[in-house]
Write an enzyme that holds these catalytic residues in place. Structure first.
Site, PDB file in Angstrom:
ATOM      1  N   LYS A   1       0.772  -1.313  -0.245  1.00 34.14           N
ATOM      2  CA  LYS A   1      -0.232  -0.045   0.126  1.00 34.14           C
ATOM      3  C   LYS A   1       0.863   1.368  -0.069  1.00 34.14           C
ATOM      4  CE  LYS A   1      -4.023  -2.083   2.220  1.00 34.14           C
ATOM      5  NZ  LYS A   1      -4.571  -2.340   3.390  1.00 34.14           N
TER       6      LYS A   1
ATOM      7  N   LYS B   1      -4.767  -8.308 -13.010  1.00 29.94           N
ATOM      8  CA  LYS B   1      -5.980  -8.569 -12.020  1.00 29.94           C
ATOM      9  C   LYS B   1      -6.889  -7.466 -11.950  1.00 29.94           C
ATOM     10  CE  LYS B   1      -6.341  -8.829  -6.874  1.00 29.94           C
ATOM     11  NZ  LYS B   1      -6.258  -7.971  -5.944  1.00 29.94           N
TER      12      LYS B   1
ATOM     13  N   LYS C   1      -9.760  -2.105  -8.152  1.00 27.06           N
ATOM     14  CA  LYS C   1     -10.201  -0.751  -8.370  1.00 27.06           C
ATOM     15  C   LYS C   1      -8.921   0.290  -8.505  1.00 27.06           C
ATOM     16  CE  LYS C   1     -10.539  -0.167  -3.674  1.00 27.06           C
ATOM     17  NZ  LYS C   1     -10.745  -1.572  -3.084  1.00 27.06           N
TER      18      LYS C   1
HETATM   19  P1  ADP Z   1      -9.166  -4.163  -4.932  1.00 24.30           P
HETATM   20  O1  ADP Z   1      -8.046  -4.984  -5.528  1.00 24.30           O
HETATM   21  O2  ADP Z   1     -10.261  -3.578  -5.958  1.00 24.30           O
HETATM   22  O3  ADP Z   1      -8.570  -3.162  -4.190  1.00 24.30           O
HETATM   23  P2  ADP Z   1      -9.945  -5.300  -2.437  1.00 24.30           P
HETATM   24  O4  ADP Z   1      -8.591  -5.530  -2.233  1.00 24.30           O
HETATM   25  O5  ADP Z   1     -10.674  -4.018  -1.736  1.00 24.30           O
HETATM   26  O6  ADP Z   1      -9.863  -5.078  -3.925  1.00 24.30           O
HETATM   27  O7  ADP Z   1     -10.621  -6.742  -2.372  1.00 24.30           O
HETATM   28  C1  ADP Z   1     -11.701  -7.075  -1.407  1.00 24.30           C
HETATM   29  C2  ADP Z   1     -11.578  -8.417  -1.563  1.00 24.30           C
HETATM   30  O8  ADP Z   1     -11.835  -8.953  -3.018  1.00 24.30           O
HETATM   31  C3  ADP Z   1      -9.933  -9.171  -1.543  1.00 24.30           C
HETATM   32  O9  ADP Z   1     -10.138  -9.716  -0.198  1.00 24.30           O
HETATM   33  C4  ADP Z   1      -9.732 -10.051  -2.577  1.00 24.30           C
HETATM   34  O10 ADP Z   1      -9.707 -11.243  -2.163  1.00 24.30           O
HETATM   35  C5  ADP Z   1     -10.944 -10.026  -3.453  1.00 24.30           C
HETATM   36  N1  ADP Z   1     -10.805  -9.439  -4.776  1.00 24.30           N
HETATM   37  C6  ADP Z   1     -10.420  -8.333  -5.419  1.00 24.30           C
HETATM   38  N2  ADP Z   1      -9.875  -8.339  -6.622  1.00 24.30           N
HETATM   39  C7  ADP Z   1     -10.208  -9.481  -6.874  1.00 24.30           C
HETATM   40  C8  ADP Z   1      -9.695 -10.326  -8.330  1.00 24.30           C
HETATM   41  N3  ADP Z   1      -9.525  -9.707  -9.295  1.00 24.30           N
HETATM   42  N4  ADP Z   1      -9.898 -11.608  -8.382  1.00 24.30           N
HETATM   43  C9  ADP Z   1     -10.150 -12.344  -7.223  1.00 24.30           C
HETATM   44  N5  ADP Z   1     -10.533 -11.824  -5.991  1.00 24.30           N
HETATM   45  C10 ADP Z   1     -10.371 -10.347  -5.733  1.00 24.30           C
END
Ligand code: ADP
Ligand code: TRP
Length: 318
Positions: free
Chosen positions: A111, A190, A193
């Site tokens: 982060k 991947k 957001k």
């Molecule tokens: P972002 O990557 O959009 O910031 P977050 O980190 O808030 O998403 O993700 C919340 C949950 O959603 C995480 O625990 C993660 O396991 C799941 N997640 C997010 N993006 C993916 C993805 N592309 N494929 C699988 N799981 C995901």
């Protein structure tokens, strides 16, 4: 067996969140009679520091999760910030959490590399997460692979606390859905957001269509055979299909399904798969959501207060 999980309301929900976290969580929570699920708004504050945005993400999260099938009859559902015991336990646990342990947190380092400011709160993030889990004596914590280290830290912190003050805290175990796919974004990285490559779960239909039509493809001609294994459209589409349907679709790709057609089909499946959930989202009122959250916080506080009484006594604050 008590099961607990949470999500951070830090952005608009997308397909990666659904298939990587919401769906497996729903399946897992449904197996237990005693489950807790909360919206980790205090955690979100480490990255979302615009009050209007945080309010919106909290609201989107509760409406989205209720629409997706999280059932207040089966799980205690609440906002983390409405149970103040989380932060009290955070403090007490922080006094037994080694700085060295937190320095090894991969997500903290990632982060900070991404540009989130290295605040004390961001550094202590895993201790708050440990408090979240230990407050309810959770046995199992279903999470994505990216959160495994945080749950292991909660274990380490519980063991440290128990060694120092007696056997008060339940040592939790992470449950990782090994078969949970990483959902690719519309650019092939991947879906996340922070990469701006998402397909939203609840956005306007126009917005969904635009994202799907923008999926990156290779330069094969219209009628050329396509390879479903490397095609991002297919990789996203198959998540919404049964095995048989997915195989049939793969065959169409190999017989030359044009990418434009493939995207239209994906949009259609998206609407079939998520349509009912999207409609439900429209029918849930804020008042209803507020009621669920109030009831949830009441139940959660009653469990949390019991643990805190034991913790306060154990450390000498009683
Ligand atoms: P972002 O990557 O959009 O910031 P977050 O980190 O808030 O998403 O993700 C919340 C949950 O959603 C995480 O625990 C993660 O396991 C799941 N997640 C997010 N993006 C993916 C993805 N592309 N494929 C699988 N799981 C995901
Ligand atoms: N850090 C988790 C995430 O980003 C959310 C979370 C906060 C959590 N507290 C928790 C998950 C407790 C499981 C248990 O996804």
């Amino acid at each position: 067996m008590r099961v607990l999980s949470a999500m951070q309301p830090s952005g608009q929900l997308h397909l990666g969140n659904y298939f990587g976290s919401m769906k497996p969580n729903l399946d897992f929570l449904a197996q237990s009679e005693d489950s807790y699920f909360f919206i980790a708004d205090l955690h979100a504050l480490t990255s979302v520091q615009d009050p209007a945005l945080l309010r919106q993400y909290r609201e989107d999260a509760i409406l989205g999760y209720l629409a997706a099938g999280f059932d207040p009859e089966k799980a205690v559902i609440f906002y983390q910030s409405e149970v103040p015991e989380h932060t009290e336990l955070l403090w007490i646990l922080s006094t037994v959490s080694p700085v060295g342990l937190l320095e090894r947190a991969v997500s903290y380092k990632e982060k900070v590399e991404k540009g989130i400011s290295a605040s004390v709160g961001l550094f202590a993030y895993p201790v708050l997460q440990a408090a979240d889990i230990l407050l309810y004596g959770a046995d199992k914590v279903p999470v994505g692979k990216d959160q495994k280290q945080h749950v292991e830290m909660a274990r380490d912190i519980a063991i440290k606390f128990n060694n120092q003050f007696g056997d008060v805290l339940t040592v939790p175990e992470p449950v990782i859905g090994e078969d949970v796919a990483v959902v690719p974004g519309i650019d092939g990285q991947k879906m996340s957001k922070s990469y701006g490559n998402t397909i939203p779960l609840f956005g306007e239909e126009k917005e969904v269509k635009k994202a799907i039509m923008g999926i990156v493809t290779d330069s094969k001609e219209k009628d050329d055979p396509k390879d479903p294994e490397t095609c991002i459209i297919y990789q996203i589409h198959r998540l919404m299909l049964g095995k048989k349907e997915a195989l049939a679709l793969a065959k169409e790709y190999r017989s030359g399904l044009p990418y434009g057609e493939a995207k239209k089909k994906l949009f259609q499946s998206y609407m079939e798969f998520f349509g009912p959930m999207r409609q439900r989202r429209e029918t849930i009122s804020l008042k209803e959501a507020r009621h669920v959250l109030d009831e949830g916080a009441k139940k959660a506080r009653s469990a949390a207060q019991k643990t805190m009484e034991e913790v306060r006594r154990a450390v000498g604050l009683r």
